[in-house]
Scaffold this motif. Structure first.
Motif, mmCIF file in Angstrom:
data_model
loop_
_atom_site.group_PDB
_atom_site.id
_atom_site.type_symbol
_atom_site.label_atom_id
_atom_site.label_comp_id
_atom_site.label_asym_id
_atom_site.label_seq_id
_atom_site.Cartn_x
_atom_site.Cartn_y
_atom_site.Cartn_z
ATOM 1 N N ARG A 56 -0.555 3.550 -0.269
ATOM 2 C CA ARG A 56 0.732 2.972 -0.646
ATOM 3 C C ARG A 56 0.782 1.491 -0.305
ATOM 4 O O ARG A 56 1.274 0.673 -1.105
ATOM 5 C CB ARG A 56 1.855 3.722 0.054
ATOM 6 N N ALA A 57 0.279 1.124 0.870
ATOM 7 C CA ALA A 57 0.259 -0.290 1.247
ATOM 8 C C ALA A 57 -0.625 -1.096 0.298
ATOM 9 O O ALA A 57 -0.289 -2.241 -0.052
ATOM 10 C CB ALA A 57 -0.235 -0.441 2.687
ATOM 11 N N LEU A 58 -1.744 -0.529 -0.124
ATOM 12 C CA LEU A 58 -2.618 -1.216 -1.074
ATOM 13 C C LEU A 58 -1.900 -1.483 -2.393
ATOM 14 O O LEU A 58 -1.964 -2.587 -2.936
ATOM 15 C CB LEU A 58 -3.870 -0.378 -1.323
ATOM 16 N N VAL A 59 -1.211 -0.463 -2.902
ATOM 17 C CA VAL A 59 -0.511 -0.623 -4.176
ATOM 18 C C VAL A 59 0.571 -1.689 -4.062
ATOM 19 O O VAL A 59 0.680 -2.584 -4.917
ATOM 20 C CB VAL A 59 0.080 0.728 -4.619
ATOM 21 N N GLU A 60 1.391 -1.617 -3.007
ATOM 22 C CA GLU A 60 2.490 -2.569 -2.873
ATOM 23 C C GLU A 60 1.973 -3.995 -2.664
ATOM 24 O O GLU A 60 2.520 -4.952 -3.223
ATOM 25 C CB GLU A 60 3.395 -2.146 -1.721
ATOM 26 N N THR A 61 0.918 -4.142 -1.887
ATOM 27 C CA THR A 61 0.352 -5.471 -1.647
ATOM 28 C C THR A 61 -0.257 -6.028 -2.927
ATOM 29 O O THR A 61 -0.110 -7.222 -3.231
ATOM 30 C CB THR A 61 -0.703 -5.406 -0.532
ATOM 31 N N ALA A 62 -0.942 -5.182 -3.688
ATOM 32 C CA ALA A 62 -1.552 -5.630 -4.945
ATOM 33 C C ALA A 62 -0.484 -6.065 -5.943
ATOM 34 O O ALA A 62 -0.643 -7.075 -6.651
ATOM 35 C CB ALA A 62 -2.412 -4.514 -5.531
ATOM 36 N N LEU A 118 1.568 14.644 -7.253
ATOM 37 C CA LEU A 118 2.382 15.641 -6.559
ATOM 38 C C LEU A 118 3.263 15.044 -5.473
ATOM 39 O O LEU A 118 4.131 15.751 -4.942
ATOM 40 C CB LEU A 118 1.472 16.705 -5.924
ATOM 41 N N SER A 119 3.048 13.785 -5.125
ATOM 42 C CA SER A 119 3.783 13.195 -4.011
ATOM 43 C C SER A 119 4.845 12.237 -4.531
ATOM 44 O O SER A 119 5.701 12.619 -5.308
ATOM 45 C CB SER A 119 2.798 12.500 -3.065
ATOM 46 N N ARG A 120 4.741 10.999 -4.152
ATOM 47 C CA ARG A 120 5.723 10.013 -4.561
ATOM 48 C C ARG A 120 5.553 9.656 -6.036
ATOM 49 O O ARG A 120 4.433 9.620 -6.548
ATOM 50 C CB ARG A 120 5.567 8.733 -3.729
ATOM 51 N N PRO A 121 6.660 9.335 -6.722
ATOM 52 C CA PRO A 121 6.528 8.812 -8.085
ATOM 53 C C PRO A 121 5.861 7.450 -8.048
ATOM 54 O O PRO A 121 5.926 6.738 -7.030
ATOM 55 C CB PRO A 121 7.976 8.723 -8.572
ATOM 56 N N PRO A 122 5.194 7.040 -9.111
ATOM 57 C CA PRO A 122 4.518 5.733 -9.107
ATOM 58 C C PRO A 122 5.521 4.594 -8.960
ATOM 59 O O PRO A 122 6.656 4.675 -9.436
ATOM 60 C CB PRO A 122 3.821 5.699 -10.468
ATOM 61 N N ALA A 123 5.082 3.538 -8.292
ATOM 62 C CA ALA A 123 5.926 2.362 -8.135
ATOM 63 C C ALA A 123 6.118 1.693 -9.490
ATOM 64 O O ALA A 123 5.245 1.776 -10.371
ATOM 65 C CB ALA A 123 5.275 1.392 -7.154
#
Length: 332
Positions: free
Chosen positions: A14-20, A34-39
């Motif tokens: 999650r940190a990688l996605v948000e930072t990218a 199955l977990s969080r919806p995509p950002a």
């Protein structure tokens, strides 16, 4: 960059996605959905990596500048992923662990410390160190010098699902006298998950490969500073009561194990918090203040509640239960 994150919903992913996204990268994720919806702004590819035909179909016709893999279980899954992606990307970053080094870790160890054995073809997930080493070998087999092995130390910060800082914040929130694992000046070595993410993305952009110990500088913080900072950030009305290592051991209380300060049968492990990190810092790693890590973790917990614990993480009751805490506090 065009970036693919294998995972992307929990902790490091999650940190990688948000930072990218903040960097302006074009981000895709691949997970089971199955977990969080995509950002917002993320292209979500849905597939089970252990299902090779489904994974292959999800990758069909797609290419990326870089891939980052957060897998922590059977090395064979990393092997299959790396082989399928070898012709579709120029860089493969693998989130590994200092656990790939043979125990006990030497004091002041760097990337050259002895390694455990690993098998990239293994389906075994029960031995974390061997699984991570097998994953490393799988990535090297497919990508060679284009593979980055980020051997993380203790990872703290928002989205942590191991239960270190979240558990302590919840305990401090209850107030009163709080048993703390002394001595307070015991040094800690850790990395904020967002600092690790930023560094891995910079390495991907530069196509930097090789193995690196990725954690903060030794001596940058102590257990006392961490817990006192948590009290200052939150304003909780709690009193830290420091217990010696000998007392905790006599009482069978392994408080401090969550930070690697002691382990059963090995009360004072060496090499845990004094790793040589010159290579990663020379390659551009930077770290934020401890206060920011604690404050942002607390803000995340307030906003989203406690995360579901990782299935492979020890129960917080392993470290301390209320009855044991009262028993030791009564002696202090």
């Amino acid at each position: 960059m065009k970036l693919l994150v294998l995972g992307g919903t929990h902790h490091v992913g999650r940190a990688l996605v948000e930072t990218a996204l903040k960097r302006g990268d074009e981000v895709s994720t691949l997970n089971r959905g199955l977990s969080r919806p995509p950002a917002p702004g993320v292209t979500a590819l849905v597939a089970d990596r252990t299902d090779t035909p489904a994974f292959t179909a999800a990758l069909a016709g797609k290419e990326w500048d870089a891939v980052i893999d957060t897998w922590a279980w059977a090395p064979r899954v990393v092997r299959d992923s790396a082989r399928l992606l070898a012709g579709r990307t120029g860089h493969y970053g693998y989130v590994s662990s200092r656990g790939v080094h043979r125990w006990p870790w030497p004091a002041g160890a760097d990337e050259r410390a002895p390694l455990v054995d690993g098998d990239p073809d293994s389906d075994d997930s029960t031995d974390y160190a061997a699984a991570k080493r097998g994953g490393e070998l799988a990535v090297i087999e497919a990508f060679g010098a284009r593979a980055l092995l980020a051997r993380a130390g203790m990872i703290l910060g928002p989205y942590e699902d191991v239960g270190r800082i979240p558990w302590w914040l919840r305990r401090l929130e209850k107030g009163g006298r709080v048993l703390a694992p002394g001595p307070a000046d015991t040094p800690l070595q850790y990395i904020d998950v967002r600092d690790m993410a930023a560094w891995m993305l910079q390495c991907a952009e530069r196509r930097l490969g090789g193995a690196y110990t990725v954690t903060g500088r030794p001596g940058a913080a102590t257990i006392g500073q961490l817990l006192q900072t948590a009290l200052e950030v939150t304003g909780f009305d709690a009193e830290l009561v420091w217990a010696s290592e000998d007392l905790l051991r006599r009482e069978g209380v392994w408080l401090g194990m969550e930070f690697g300060l002691r382990f059963p049968h090995d009360p004072a492990p060496t090499g845990m918090h004094d790793a040589d990190v010159h290579a990663a810092f020379a390659a551009g790693l930077t770290t934020r203040p401890l206060r920011d890590t604690i404050a942002d973790t607390w803000a995340w917990l307030q906003a989203e509640g406690d995360p579901a614990p990782r299935p492979d993480a020890p129960s917080p009751g392993t470290w301390l239960d209320p009855a044991a805490e009262r028993r030791v506090l009564d002696q202090l």
